[in-house]
Design an enzyme around this catalytic site. Structure first.
Site, mmCIF file in Angstrom:
data_model
loop_
_atom_site.group_PDB
_atom_site.id
_atom_site.type_symbol
_atom_site.label_atom_id
_atom_site.label_comp_id
_atom_site.label_asym_id
_atom_site.label_seq_id
_atom_site.Cartn_x
_atom_site.Cartn_y
_atom_site.Cartn_z
ATOM 1 N N LYS A 1 44.476 12.430 36.156
ATOM 2 C CA LYS A 1 44.503 12.072 34.739
ATOM 3 C C LYS A 1 43.806 10.712 34.535
ATOM 4 O O LYS A 1 42.950 10.564 33.692
ATOM 5 C CB LYS A 1 45.963 12.018 34.266
ATOM 6 C CG LYS A 1 46.106 11.695 32.806
ATOM 7 C CD LYS A 1 47.545 11.796 32.356
ATOM 8 C CE LYS A 1 47.663 11.238 30.948
ATOM 9 N NZ LYS A 1 49.001 11.272 30.418
ATOM 10 N N GLU B 1 45.371 7.600 46.206
ATOM 11 C CA GLU B 1 45.412 8.750 47.133
ATOM 12 C C GLU B 1 44.287 9.732 46.803
ATOM 13 O O GLU B 1 43.529 10.162 47.677
ATOM 14 C CB GLU B 1 46.748 9.509 47.026
ATOM 15 C CG GLU B 1 47.957 8.763 47.552
ATOM 16 C CD GLU B 1 48.694 8.002 46.469
ATOM 17 O OE1 GLU B 1 48.057 7.592 45.467
ATOM 18 O OE2 GLU B 1 49.907 7.798 46.637
ATOM 19 N N GLY C 1 51.113 13.864 33.012
ATOM 20 C CA GLY C 1 50.686 14.423 34.301
ATOM 21 C C GLY C 1 51.547 15.596 34.739
ATOM 22 O O GLY C 1 51.053 16.664 35.104
ATOM 23 N N ARG C 2 52.859 15.418 34.671
ATOM 24 C CA ARG C 2 53.752 16.485 35.177
ATOM 25 C C ARG C 2 53.896 17.639 34.195
ATOM 26 O O ARG C 2 54.660 18.575 34.440
ATOM 27 C CB ARG C 2 55.109 15.892 35.572
ATOM 28 C CG ARG C 2 55.800 15.102 34.480
ATOM 29 C CD ARG C 2 56.954 14.260 35.007
ATOM 30 N NE ARG C 2 57.474 13.368 33.980
ATOM 31 C CZ ARG C 2 57.007 12.165 33.704
ATOM 32 N NH1 ARG C 2 55.979 11.696 34.393
ATOM 33 N NH2 ARG C 2 57.551 11.420 32.771
ATOM 34 N N GLU D 1 61.071 12.535 37.627
ATOM 35 C CA GLU D 1 60.137 11.534 37.106
ATOM 36 C C GLU D 1 60.323 11.400 35.587
ATOM 37 O O GLU D 1 60.079 10.340 35.012
ATOM 38 C CB GLU D 1 58.681 11.900 37.441
ATOM 39 C CG GLU D 1 57.727 10.725 37.261
ATOM 40 C CD GLU D 1 56.321 10.964 37.811
ATOM 41 O OE1 GLU D 1 56.020 10.493 38.920
ATOM 42 O OE2 GLU D 1 55.521 11.625 37.130
ATOM 43 N N HIS E 1 70.977 29.721 54.740
ATOM 44 C CA HIS E 1 71.249 29.416 56.146
ATOM 45 C C HIS E 1 70.997 27.941 56.447
ATOM 46 O O HIS E 1 70.809 27.562 57.593
ATOM 47 C CB HIS E 1 70.393 30.320 57.040
ATOM 48 C CG HIS E 1 70.670 31.770 56.780
ATOM 49 N ND1 HIS E 1 71.649 32.470 57.443
ATOM 50 C CD2 HIS E 1 70.145 32.626 55.860
ATOM 51 C CE1 HIS E 1 71.691 33.715 56.976
ATOM 52 N NE2 HIS E 1 70.791 33.824 56.010
ATOM 53 N N LYS F 1 53.574 0.939 44.106
ATOM 54 C CA LYS F 1 52.097 1.004 44.163
ATOM 55 C C LYS F 1 51.523 -0.408 44.218
ATOM 56 O O LYS F 1 50.635 -0.700 45.019
ATOM 57 C CB LYS F 1 51.549 1.688 42.907
ATOM 58 C CG LYS F 1 51.668 3.184 42.879
ATOM 59 C CD LYS F 1 50.872 3.708 41.693
ATOM 60 C CE LYS F 1 51.227 5.116 41.318
ATOM 61 N NZ LYS F 1 50.638 5.556 40.078
HETATM 62 O O1 F6P Z 1 53.189 9.043 40.647
HETATM 63 C C1 F6P Z 1 52.895 8.623 39.377
HETATM 64 C C2 F6P Z 1 51.856 9.437 38.709
HETATM 65 O O2 F6P Z 1 51.345 8.680 37.660
HETATM 66 C C3 F6P Z 1 52.356 10.786 38.197
HETATM 67 O O3 F6P Z 1 53.038 10.738 37.014
HETATM 68 C C4 F6P Z 1 51.098 11.553 38.125
HETATM 69 O O4 F6P Z 1 51.344 12.916 37.994
HETATM 70 C C5 F6P Z 1 50.465 11.159 39.436
HETATM 71 O O5 F6P Z 1 50.794 9.788 39.575
HETATM 72 C C6 F6P Z 1 48.990 11.352 39.524
HETATM 73 O O6 F6P Z 1 48.308 10.626 38.555
HETATM 74 P P1 F6P Z 1 46.802 10.932 38.192
HETATM 75 O O7 F6P Z 1 46.734 12.322 37.687
HETATM 76 O O8 F6P Z 1 46.434 9.919 37.162
HETATM 77 O O9 F6P Z 1 46.002 10.764 39.446
#
Ligand code: F6P
Length: 550
Positions: free
Chosen positions: A210, A216, A270-271, A356, A387, A515
């Site tokens: 987003k 990452e 995002g979620r 979240e 189990h 972060k």
């Molecule tokens: O972990 C925090 C967060 O902002 C989430 O809410 C989001 O889904 C994820 O990181 C990834 O963010 P982006 O889509 O901006 O890379």
């Protein structure tokens, strides 16, 4: 003002519930079932091919009415309306919350700042349709002219969990020659193990972020880009990389042509974004028609949520039950168990969606909260989890409310498999509700021919307190439409919980601190930067890691 004008735990509705909970704690569900043969009918809601049976909960008519009074006190219906009409209910980020617009297939206008968002949404949907069809038909080819059959989603959190869960859930709709992969973790292993399986000539990378600033995702995308360029050269990237983002500037500066970018908007959290272009991999994997069926399922749930009265509203009822145990019985957990192998990733997806969203301790009036908000969500596919952690669910010292999700028909009706699976789930919810008294356990042992000494020794171990609540959610089959309904159901349940807890379910500031600190520690790990400013534990850990890595 979006916040409540009175703390929810100080309201009359809350006080009534507190009082009534202490009364109902002494009541056994098995007695309630015996007294009322219509209990299942009374506490079930039907919607299309879906049934939600919430009769195995520790409620009676009074409790249910008090719970609805709490919803009214929290102005649930007004706030649902505010969301659907595009008000900026995400107050900390000053944003509307419009995942519902992404599946508004009727195309009724929805305005944000006086502008209808639907034309833009439809434009991107059309782009998703064209591109996904071109990839599937082999019209959009790789740089060397080969069909793209390995689709890799690079993203994390909301840019990974939803698409990954949905692609897994709908894999029966995928063409045989296609494979989907997901790279999320910054751990180099995640990248390495996927790339090892791939041929650059047939691989399409979808970089989903987003913000397009997530370390990452950008690090993984960079590694994958280098791998591709090393194999096919710089010119190949436009045929093998597309991006999904709200941030064209960062997409361009990363080196992906904005022509190859699928847009979404800041009114999509995002979620809550698997319905947007973040779901591109779903559309490629299962075909646009099926992607649209998933949107239609979610839309069906949206309409139900928007219009059904509180007592017949599935997400509202599930939220109220969750609050009932969380805030009035002191229960801290909630377990989700899909009895469908294809829904294996649903609990992981829901962990982000629910925790979240609602793991918050400041309310909409900018005050610290004095009551419990989000429960801990966990789960896994049945019967596997029977189990593992089910021992605790049955005999642990406190109870864990369960959601059981079942398809009546399996995609794989092989021999007796599905009937055995169905028998298991029904047995679990009945066993949890009824339990087995010490007396019943003793009688059973006696019938099995045990001596009175053995009976005395074992009867308590073999007893089950019961009275453990569960919801059973049945679908005819987990197809794209059902999946859309199921996921939207949880989205709205989460929203209603947030309304009652008077919190903003749509920001995630709690992930920021870690972060920021990681960015500070990185150069300290990499070089000789002074680490004196840390606590003694962190300092010692940095030192030992540096020593071990030498
Ligand atoms: O972990 C925090 C967060 O902002 C989430 O809410 C989001 O889904 C994820 O990181 C990834 O963010 P982006 O889509 O901006 O890379």
């Amino acid at each position: 003002m979006f916040g409540l004008n009175k703390e929810i735990n100080k309201t009359r509705a809350w006080k009534h519930l507190e009082k009534y909970a202490s009364k109902i704690r002494k009541v056994e569900m098995r007695d309630m079932f015996e007294k009322d043969p219509k209990r299942a009918e009374k506490y079930s809601i039907n919607l299309e091919n879906m049934l939600v049976d919430f009769s195995k909960n520790r409620i009676d008519e009074k409790a249910f009415i008090y719970l609805q009074a709490l919803a009214k006190q929290a102005k649930v219906q007004k706030k649902i309306e505010q969301m659907f009409s595009g008000e900026k209910i995400n107050i900390t980020e000053n944003r509307a919350v419009l995942h519902i617009a992404l599946r508004n297939l009727d195309n009724t206008p929805i305005y944000v700042d006086g502008k209808d968002v639907m034309p833009e949404i439809n434009r991107v949907l059309a782009k998703i349709k064209d591109f996904s069809e071109d990839v599937r038909l082999g019209k959009f080819k790789g740089y060397t002219g080969k069909k793209l059959t390995n689709i890799v989603n690079i993203g994390i959190g909301g840019s990974d969990l939803g698409p990954k869960m949905a692609v897994e859930a709908l894999q029966r709709y995928m063409p045989k020659d296609m494979k989907c992969y997901f790279i999320s973790n910054i751990d180099g292993t995640a990248c390495a193990e996927v790339l090892n399986k791939l041929d650059p000539e047939t691989t399409l990378f979808i970089v989903c972020s987003k913000t397009f600033t997530t370390i990452e995702t950008l690090t993984n995308a960079k590694t994958c880009r280098k791998w591709l360029v090393d194999a096919l050269g710089e010119h190949a990237t436009s045929k093998h990389f597309v991006a999904v983002s709200t941030n064209p500037k960062e997409v361009a500066s990363f080196g992906i042509d904005v022509e190859n970018m699928f847009e979404f908007w800041d009114f999509v959290g995002g979620r809550y974004s698997m319905w947007s272009a973040i779901g591109l991999i779903i559309a490629i994997a299962v075909g646009y028609d099926n992607f649209e069926k998933m949107l239609a399922g979610a839309n069906e749930m949206d309409k139900h949520f928007h219009s059904a009265p509180l007592d017949k509203n599935i997400p509202v009822v599930l939220a109220l039950l969750s609050i009932w145990y969380n805030n009035f019985f002191g229960i801290r957990n909630h377990v989700v168990v899909p009895y469908d192998q294809y829904l294996t990733y649903l609990p992981a997806y829901l962990q982000q969606q629910i925790m979240e969203s609602n793991g918050k301790n400041v309310d909409l009036n900018n005050e610290f909260i004095k009551y419990q908000t989000s429960p801990v969500i966990f789960g896994g596919a049945g019967t596997d989890v029977q189990h593992s952690f089910f021992q605790m669910i049955h005999q642990g010292t406190s109870f864990v409310p369960c959601d059981f999700i079942i398809p009546a028909i399996s995609h794989n009706e092989i021999g007796e498999h599905h009937e055995i699976l169905l028998a298991n789930i029904l047995a679990q919810s009945e066993a949890l509700m009824k339990g087995k008294t010490v007396k019943e356990a003793a009688e059973e042992l006696k019938a099995a021919g045990k001596s009175s000494e053995e009976i005395k020794k074992l009867k308590k171990y073999k007893s089950f307190k019961g009275n453990r609540p569960s919801n059973t959610i049945i679908f005819k089959k987990i197809d794209p439409h059902a999946l859309g309904m199921l996921v939207a159901m949880y989205e709205h349940k989460t929203f209603v919980e947030g309304i009652i807890w008077n919190i903003n379910s749509f920001d995630q500031m709690g992930v920021e601190l870690g972060k920021q600190m990681a960015l500070r520690i990185l150069p300290e790990l990499q070089g000789n930067k002074d680490i004196a400013n840390h606590d003694s534990s962190t300092k010692a850990l940095i030192e030992i890691i540096k020593r071990l890595r030498k």
